[in-house]
Design a protein around this motif. Structure first.
Motif, PDB file in Angstrom:
ATOM      1  N   ALA A  81      35.410  38.892  41.519  1.00 28.68           N
ATOM      2  CA  ALA A  81      34.248  39.779  41.456  1.00 28.68           C
ATOM      3  C   ALA A  81      34.452  40.650  40.229  1.00 28.68           C
ATOM      4  CB  ALA A  81      34.158  40.636  42.719  1.00 28.68           C
ATOM      5  N   PRO A  82      33.418  41.323  39.757  1.00 29.58           N
ATOM      6  CA  PRO A  82      33.637  42.217  38.621  1.00 29.58           C
ATOM      7  C   PRO A  82      34.763  43.205  38.942  1.00 29.58           C
ATOM      8  CG  PRO A  82      31.298  41.974  39.047  1.00 29.58           C
ATOM      9  CD  PRO A  82      32.018  41.307  40.195  1.00 29.58           C
ATOM     10  N   GLY A  83      35.773  43.244  38.072  1.00 27.68           N
ATOM     11  CA  GLY A  83      36.883  44.164  38.264  1.00 27.68           C
ATOM     12  C   GLY A  83      37.962  43.682  39.215  1.00 27.68           C
ATOM     13  N   LEU A  84      37.962  42.399  39.605  1.00 30.51           N
ATOM     14  CA  LEU A  84      38.975  41.891  40.542  1.00 30.51           C
ATOM     15  C   LEU A  84      39.389  40.479  40.157  1.00 30.51           C
ATOM     16  CD1 LEU A  84      40.580  42.543  43.132  1.00 30.51           C
ATOM     17  CD2 LEU A  84      38.703  41.463  44.412  1.00 30.51           C
ATOM     18  N   VAL A  85      40.653  40.322  39.762  1.00 33.46           N
ATOM     19  CA  VAL A  85      41.209  39.024  39.354  1.00 33.46           C
ATOM     20  C   VAL A  85      42.336  38.650  40.301  1.00 33.46           C
ATOM     21  CG1 VAL A  85      42.553  37.837  37.558  1.00 33.46           C
ATOM     22  CG2 VAL A  85      40.605  39.252  36.916  1.00 33.46           C
ATOM     23  N   HIS A  86      42.342  37.385  40.727  1.00 30.44           N
ATOM     24  CA  HIS A  86      43.406  36.841  41.571  1.00 30.44           C
ATOM     25  C   HIS A  86      44.248  35.876  40.742  1.00 30.44           C
ATOM     26  CE1 HIS A  86      44.725  34.065  45.047  1.00 30.44           C
ATOM     27  NE2 HIS A  86      45.543  35.089  44.980  1.00 30.44           N
ATOM     28  N   LEU A 103      46.706  40.446  42.992  1.00 26.50           N
ATOM     29  CA  LEU A 103      45.344  40.926  42.784  1.00 26.50           C
ATOM     30  C   LEU A 103      45.388  42.053  41.773  1.00 26.50           C
ATOM     31  CD1 LEU A 103      43.935  41.067  46.421  1.00 26.50           C
ATOM     32  CD2 LEU A 103      43.328  39.438  44.620  1.00 26.50           C
ATOM     33  N   TRP A 104      44.664  41.870  40.681  1.00 23.93           N
ATOM     34  CA  TRP A 104      44.550  42.883  39.637  1.00 23.93           C
ATOM     35  C   TRP A 104      43.153  43.467  39.697  1.00 23.93           C
ATOM     36  CZ3 TRP A 104      48.069  44.408  35.797  1.00 23.93           C
ATOM     37  CH2 TRP A 104      49.317  43.785  35.879  1.00 23.93           C
ATOM     38  N   ALA A 109      34.519  50.591  33.851  1.00 24.59           N
ATOM     39  CA  ALA A 109      34.426  50.131  32.456  1.00 24.59           C
ATOM     40  C   ALA A 109      35.330  50.997  31.597  1.00 24.59           C
ATOM     41  CB  ALA A 109      32.981  50.213  31.980  1.00 24.59           C
ATOM     42  N   GLY A 110      36.076  50.366  30.731  1.00 24.66           N
ATOM     43  CA  GLY A 110      36.986  51.090  29.859  1.00 24.66           C
ATOM     44  C   GLY A 110      38.357  51.344  30.467  1.00 24.66           C
ATOM     45  N   ALA A 111      38.493  51.142  31.787  1.00 22.97           N
ATOM     46  CA  ALA A 111      39.797  51.319  32.431  1.00 22.97           C
ATOM     47  C   ALA A 111      40.678  50.110  32.143  1.00 22.97           C
ATOM     48  CB  ALA A 111      39.616  51.490  33.944  1.00 22.97           C
ATOM     49  N   LYS A 112      41.966  50.267  32.354  1.00 26.09           N
ATOM     50  CA  LYS A 112      42.899  49.164  32.163  1.00 26.09           C
ATOM     51  C   LYS A 112      43.069  48.405  33.474  1.00 26.09           C
ATOM     52  CE  LYS A 112      45.501  51.373  28.533  1.00 26.09           C
ATOM     53  NZ  LYS A 112      45.702  50.559  27.402  1.00 26.09           N
ATOM     54  N   TRP A 113      43.376  47.127  33.359  1.00 26.05           N
ATOM     55  CA  TRP A 113      43.686  46.311  34.528  1.00 26.05           C
ATOM     56  C   TRP A 113      45.013  46.779  35.106  1.00 26.05           C
ATOM     57  CZ3 TRP A 113      40.556  43.012  36.970  1.00 26.05           C
ATOM     58  CH2 TRP A 113      39.421  42.582  36.290  1.00 26.05           C
ATOM     59  N   GLN A 114      45.066  46.906  36.434  1.00 30.16           N
ATOM     60  CA  GLN A 114      46.292  47.309  37.114  1.00 30.16           C
ATOM     61  C   GLN A 114      46.531  46.414  38.322  1.00 30.16           C
ATOM     62  OE1 GLN A 114      45.245  51.534  37.733  1.00 30.16           O
ATOM     63  NE2 GLN A 114      47.048  52.000  36.476  1.00 30.16           N
ATOM     64  N   LEU A 115      47.808  46.172  38.597  1.00 29.99           N
ATOM     65  CA  LEU A 115      48.192  45.348  39.745  1.00 29.99           C
ATOM     66  C   LEU A 115      47.977  46.148  41.023  1.00 29.99           C
ATOM     67  CD1 LEU A 115      49.408  42.747  40.871  1.00 29.99           C
ATOM     68  CD2 LEU A 115      51.677  43.707  40.416  1.00 29.99           C
ATOM     69  N   TYR A 116      47.127  45.623  41.902  1.00 25.15           N
ATOM     70  CA  TYR A 116      46.773  46.288  43.148  1.00 25.15           C
ATOM     71  C   TYR A 116      47.606  45.762  44.319  1.00 25.15           C
ATOM     72  CZ  TYR A 116      43.898  47.554  47.186  1.00 25.15           C
ATOM     73  OH  TYR A 116      43.456  48.022  48.387  1.00 25.15           O
TER      74      TYR A 116
END
Length: 128
Positions: A81-86, A103-104, A109-116
């Motif tokens: 989904a927007p903002g969610l990578v597996h 799950l990242w 918008a403009g934020a960095k990807w972080q490991l959730y």
């Protein structure tokens, strides 16, 4: 489609950075890659919170520059989904293999990807 591949690529880059001994031994650098609500279920089955992991990361496997390092393979990702990578992949370190799932997320918008969320499952000698 290029936006999706960019997002997946950024998550993969972050995942690989977290395996780098220089990141593992620097809680301040590692914290930038981890979501404030980060949780991990490790190979041992232990549940780790953000603060617990940051406290132990410098002495965990893969942190010593002259010791064994994580060797990732078959890493693939999908934008859920927007903002969610597996991401899914395997690692080897010191002869031990694990299957991994991460799950990242990107909060805005403009934020960095972080490991959730991260989970690791050991792979037995027969690869089962």
């Amino acid at each position: 489609m290029s936006g999706e591949s960019d997002d997946v690529g950024e998550a993969i880059a972050g995942e690989v950075r977290l395996m780098d001994p220089s990141v593992r031994t620097s809680p301040s650098v590692a914290r930038q890659l981890l979501d404030p609500h980060f949780v991990e279920v490790g190979v041992s089955g232990r549940r780790w919170t953000l603060e617990e992991l940051l406290a132990e990361l410098p002495v965990m496997d893969g942190a010593a520059k002259d010791g064994p390092c994580y060797e990732p393979s078959a890493m693939v990702g999908v934008l859920l989904a927007p903002g969610l990578v597996h991401l899914t992949y395997e690692t080897t370190i010191g002869g031990d293999r694990a299957r991994r799932s991460s799950l990242w997320r990107k909060q805005s918008a403009g934020a960095k990807w972080q490991l959730y969320y991260h989970q690791a499952t050991p792979v037995g000698p027969q690869g089962m």
